[in-house]
Design a protein around this motif. Structure first.
Motif, PDB file in Angstrom:
ATOM      1  N   PHE A  29      -6.723   1.694   4.653  1.00 43.66           N
ATOM      2  CA  PHE A  29      -5.604   1.765   3.735  1.00 43.66           C
ATOM      3  C   PHE A  29      -5.718   0.754   2.610  1.00 43.66           C
ATOM      4  O   PHE A  29      -5.373   1.043   1.469  1.00 43.66           O
ATOM      5  CB  PHE A  29      -4.310   1.522   4.519  1.00 43.66           C
ATOM      6  N   SER A  30      -6.236  -0.413   2.911  1.00 46.70           N
ATOM      7  CA  SER A  30      -6.220  -1.514   1.949  1.00 46.70           C
ATOM      8  C   SER A  30      -7.044  -1.220   0.705  1.00 46.70           C
ATOM      9  O   SER A  30      -6.851  -1.837  -0.330  1.00 46.70           O
ATOM     10  CB  SER A  30      -6.707  -2.804   2.610  1.00 46.70           C
ATOM     11  N   SER A  31      -7.970  -0.292   0.780  1.00 47.57           N
ATOM     12  CA  SER A  31      -8.809  -0.008  -0.378  1.00 47.57           C
ATOM     13  C   SER A  31      -8.136   0.941  -1.361  1.00 47.57           C
ATOM     14  O   SER A  31      -8.642   1.142  -2.464  1.00 47.57           O
ATOM     15  CB  SER A  31     -10.134   0.591   0.084  1.00 47.57           C
ATOM     16  N   TYR A  32      -7.021   1.521  -0.982  1.00 48.88           N
ATOM     17  CA  TYR A  32      -6.362   2.481  -1.848  1.00 48.88           C
ATOM     18  C   TYR A  32      -5.271   1.829  -2.680  1.00 48.88           C
ATOM     19  O   TYR A  32      -4.518   0.985  -2.212  1.00 48.88           O
ATOM     20  CB  TYR A  32      -5.755   3.608  -1.017  1.00 48.88           C
ATOM     21  N   ASN A  33      -5.206   2.271  -3.921  1.00 54.90           N
ATOM     22  CA  ASN A  33      -4.069   1.946  -4.760  1.00 54.90           C
ATOM     23  C   ASN A  33      -2.964   2.946  -4.431  1.00 54.90           C
ATOM     24  O   ASN A  33      -3.223   4.135  -4.263  1.00 54.90           O
ATOM     25  CB  ASN A  33      -4.445   2.056  -6.233  1.00 54.90           C
ATOM     26  N   MET A  34      -1.746   2.449  -4.337  1.00 56.51           N
ATOM     27  CA  MET A  34      -0.635   3.292  -3.922  1.00 56.51           C
ATOM     28  C   MET A  34       0.432   3.310  -5.008  1.00 56.51           C
ATOM     29  O   MET A  34       0.585   2.328  -5.761  1.00 56.51           O
ATOM     30  CB  MET A  34      -0.041   2.776  -2.612  1.00 56.51           C
ATOM     31  N   ALA A  35       1.165   4.396  -5.066  1.00 55.46           N
ATOM     32  CA  ALA A  35       2.180   4.527  -6.108  1.00 55.46           C
ATOM     33  C   ALA A  35       3.328   5.395  -5.631  1.00 55.46           C
ATOM     34  O   ALA A  35       3.214   6.122  -4.643  1.00 55.46           O
ATOM     35  CB  ALA A  35       1.568   5.131  -7.364  1.00 55.46           C
ATOM     36  N   TRP A  36       4.413   5.275  -6.361  1.00 49.95           N
ATOM     37  CA  TRP A  36       5.555   6.154  -6.175  1.00 49.95           C
ATOM     38  C   TRP A  36       5.813   6.885  -7.495  1.00 49.95           C
ATOM     39  O   TRP A  36       5.776   6.273  -8.574  1.00 49.95           O
ATOM     40  CB  TRP A  36       6.808   5.355  -5.793  1.00 49.95           C
TER      41      TRP A  36
END
Length: 122
Positions: A29-36
């Protein structure tokens, strides 16, 4: 297959607060950029907030800056959106997204959740 599951939506009065969460099924998970992102009826989906996977940098839409906060818990593979001072214009379906780029551009995100509805009454 990567799955994102959002939770925390609901009905709230103007001025109230809600917290959304999104859990990803991906091991790293930590390698992904996340957004809303969010989408109101009859409108296009719009960017709300993003958080970098590499250094925790954040990015916000002007309309939510100072009211919304995005954070992530890499151990729990979860990203949160704390929403304060909610306004009727914040009513929309909120989507969690993940991808390789740290950006406010919708097309850059590869994985999407099903969304959770937020309704703010005046």
């Amino acid at each position: 297959q990567v799955q994102l599951v959002e939770s925390g939506g609901g009905l709230v009065q103007a001025g109230g607060s809600l917290s959304l969460s999104c859990t990803i099924s991906r091991r790293i998970f930590s390698s992904y950029n996340m957004a809303w992102f969010r989408q109101a009826p009859g409108a296009e989906r719009e960017f709300v907030a993003a958080i970098s996977g590499s250094d925790g940098r954040t990015l916000y839409a002007d309309s939510v800056k100072g009211r919304f906060t995005i954070v992530r818990d890499n151990a729990e593979k979860t990203v949160f959106l704390q929403m304060n001072g909610l306004e009727p214009d914040d009513s929309a379906r909120y989507y969690c997204a993940g991808g390789a780029a740290f950006t406010n551009i919708e097309k850059a995100y590869l994985f999407w959740g099903q969304g959770t509805q937020i309704t703010v009454s005046s």
